[in-house]
Design a protein around this motif. Structure first.
Motif, PDB file in Angstrom:
ATOM      1  N   UNK A 118     -11.316  31.510  16.429  1.00 26.01           N
ATOM      2  CA  UNK A 118     -10.032  31.321  15.822  1.00 26.01           C
ATOM      3  C   UNK A 118      -9.322  32.767  15.672  1.00 26.01           C
ATOM      4  N   UNK A 119     -10.198  33.627  15.009  1.00 26.48           N
ATOM      5  CA  UNK A 119      -9.511  34.847  14.909  1.00 26.48           C
ATOM      6  C   UNK A 119      -9.237  35.536  16.320  1.00 26.48           C
ATOM      7  N   UNK A 120     -10.059  35.209  17.438  1.00 25.82           N
ATOM      8  CA  UNK A 120      -9.627  35.829  18.652  1.00 25.82           C
ATOM      9  C   UNK A 120      -8.249  35.213  19.201  1.00 25.82           C
ATOM     10  N   UNK A 121      -8.281  34.021  18.852  1.00 23.47           N
ATOM     11  CA  UNK A 121      -7.115  33.136  19.608  1.00 23.47           C
ATOM     12  C   UNK A 121      -5.806  33.664  18.589  1.00 23.47           C
ATOM     13  N   UNK A 122      -5.870  33.957  17.516  1.00 23.87           N
ATOM     14  CA  UNK A 122      -4.789  34.317  16.639  1.00 23.87           C
ATOM     15  C   UNK A 122      -4.495  35.821  17.202  1.00 23.87           C
ATOM     16  N   UNK A 123      -5.476  36.444  17.338  1.00 24.75           N
ATOM     17  CA  UNK A 123      -4.928  38.023  18.295  1.00 24.75           C
ATOM     18  C   UNK A 123      -4.452  37.760  19.363  1.00 24.75           C
ATOM     19  N   UNK A 124      -4.808  36.848  20.252  1.00 26.22           N
ATOM     20  CA  UNK A 124      -4.388  36.641  21.415  1.00 26.22           C
ATOM     21  C   UNK A 124      -2.810  36.239  21.446  1.00 26.22           C
ATOM     22  N   UNK A 125      -2.426  35.263  20.394  1.00 29.10           N
ATOM     23  CA  UNK A 125      -1.243  35.058  20.136  1.00 29.10           C
ATOM     24  C   UNK A 125      -0.194  36.007  19.763  1.00 29.10           C
ATOM     25  N   UNK A 126      -0.839  36.952  18.956  1.00 35.39           N
ATOM     26  CA  UNK A 126       0.092  38.328  18.455  1.00 35.39           C
ATOM     27  C   UNK A 126       0.081  38.951  19.761  1.00 35.39           C
ATOM     28  N   UNK A 127      -0.670  39.214  20.477  1.00 35.06           N
ATOM     29  CA  UNK A 127      -0.531  40.077  21.517  1.00 35.06           C
ATOM     30  C   UNK A 127       0.637  39.646  22.539  1.00 35.06           C
ATOM     31  N   UNK A 128       0.542  38.141  22.815  1.00 33.02           N
ATOM     32  CA  UNK A 128       1.437  37.668  23.542  1.00 33.02           C
ATOM     33  C   UNK A 128       2.907  37.652  23.203  1.00 33.02           C
ATOM     34  N   UNK A 129       2.831  37.489  21.782  1.00 36.78           N
ATOM     35  CA  UNK A 129       4.256  37.547  21.047  1.00 36.78           C
ATOM     36  C   UNK A 129       4.906  38.978  21.216  1.00 36.78           C
ATOM     37  N   UNK A 130       3.722  40.134  21.068  1.00 33.03           N
ATOM     38  CA  UNK A 130       4.293  41.499  21.011  1.00 33.03           C
ATOM     39  C   UNK A 130       4.803  41.667  22.651  1.00 33.03           C
ATOM     40  N   UNK A 131       4.063  41.246  23.590  1.00 36.07           N
ATOM     41  CA  UNK A 131       4.654  41.353  25.090  1.00 36.07           C
ATOM     42  C   UNK A 131       5.838  40.797  25.251  1.00 36.07           C
ATOM     43  N   UNK A 132       6.088  39.401  24.784  1.00 33.52           N
ATOM     44  CA  UNK A 132       7.431  38.964  24.921  1.00 33.52           C
ATOM     45  C   UNK A 132       8.571  39.749  24.156  1.00 33.52           C
ATOM     46  N   UNK A 133       8.162  40.094  23.054  1.00 28.46           N
ATOM     47  CA  UNK A 133       9.224  40.873  22.447  1.00 28.46           C
ATOM     48  C   UNK A 133       9.397  42.139  23.016  1.00 28.46           C
TER      49      UNK A 133
END
Length: 182
Positions: free
Chosen positions: A128-143
């Protein structure tokens, strides 16, 4: 609800949702699910009575002295606060003063996963922590890509604005009579 000690900063915003603890505020919120609790120990409990005075006043105004007594007895509300020590599956710990209802919710969540091993639960938490980190990275890339696209758009608009001004200036230079009539 108050964070008393542990591996989390004391000044961090701390609250409990339906199934999780939430730490932080705004975009910097992290959560730990109740089922990610390894150990919960109740250190102490304190019960406070509240609400009897207002109900007694209403009962007294409505039905006199007897109404005041009945209102005081019926209007009482006990609020129990538990001081607990919690160890999470990832080893972090906290000590907090929680409403009794939150302690019951945590114990109910743990009851629901009673058959799972600690290792199984730890692996699920890490995933779950890994999935949350991946979501944060994707959000940062989109931004980042949005900011780049916006900068390109701003440059295009600025270049178009300059070229329009140049064309208008060129027209004004070509026909001095048109400028004089204005």
């Amino acid at each position: 609800m108050k964070l008393l000690a542990g591996d989390f900063p004391k000044n961090i915003e701390f609250r409990a949702g339906d199934r999780a603890f939430l730490f932080g505020s705004g975009e910097k919120v992290s959560c730990l699910l109740f089922e990610e609790v390894e150990i919960i120990e109740v250190e102490s409990e304190e019960t406070k009575q509240a609400g009897g005075l207002a109900a007694a006043a209403v009962g007294g105004l409505t039905f006199g002295g007897a109404g005041a007594v009945v209102g005081a007895l019926v209007g009482r509300n006990n609020q129990t606060t538990s001081v607990v020590r919690i160890t999470f599956l990832d080893g972090r710990r906290l000590m907090a003063a929680l409403p009794y209802e939150v302690v019951v919710d945590i114990k109910a969540a743990l009851f629901g996963i009673e058959g799972k091993s600690l290792e199984e639960r730890r692996l699920k938490m890490q995933a779950r922590f890994k999935a949350v980190e991946q979501q944060k990275l994707k959000a940062a890339a989109r931004k980042k890509w949005f900011n780049i696209a916006f900068a390109i758009f701003a440059l295009i608009v600025a270049a178009y604005g300059i070229s329009v001004k140049e064309k208008n200036a060129a027209k004004a230079l070509e026909s001095p009579s048109a400028a004089a009539t204005k």
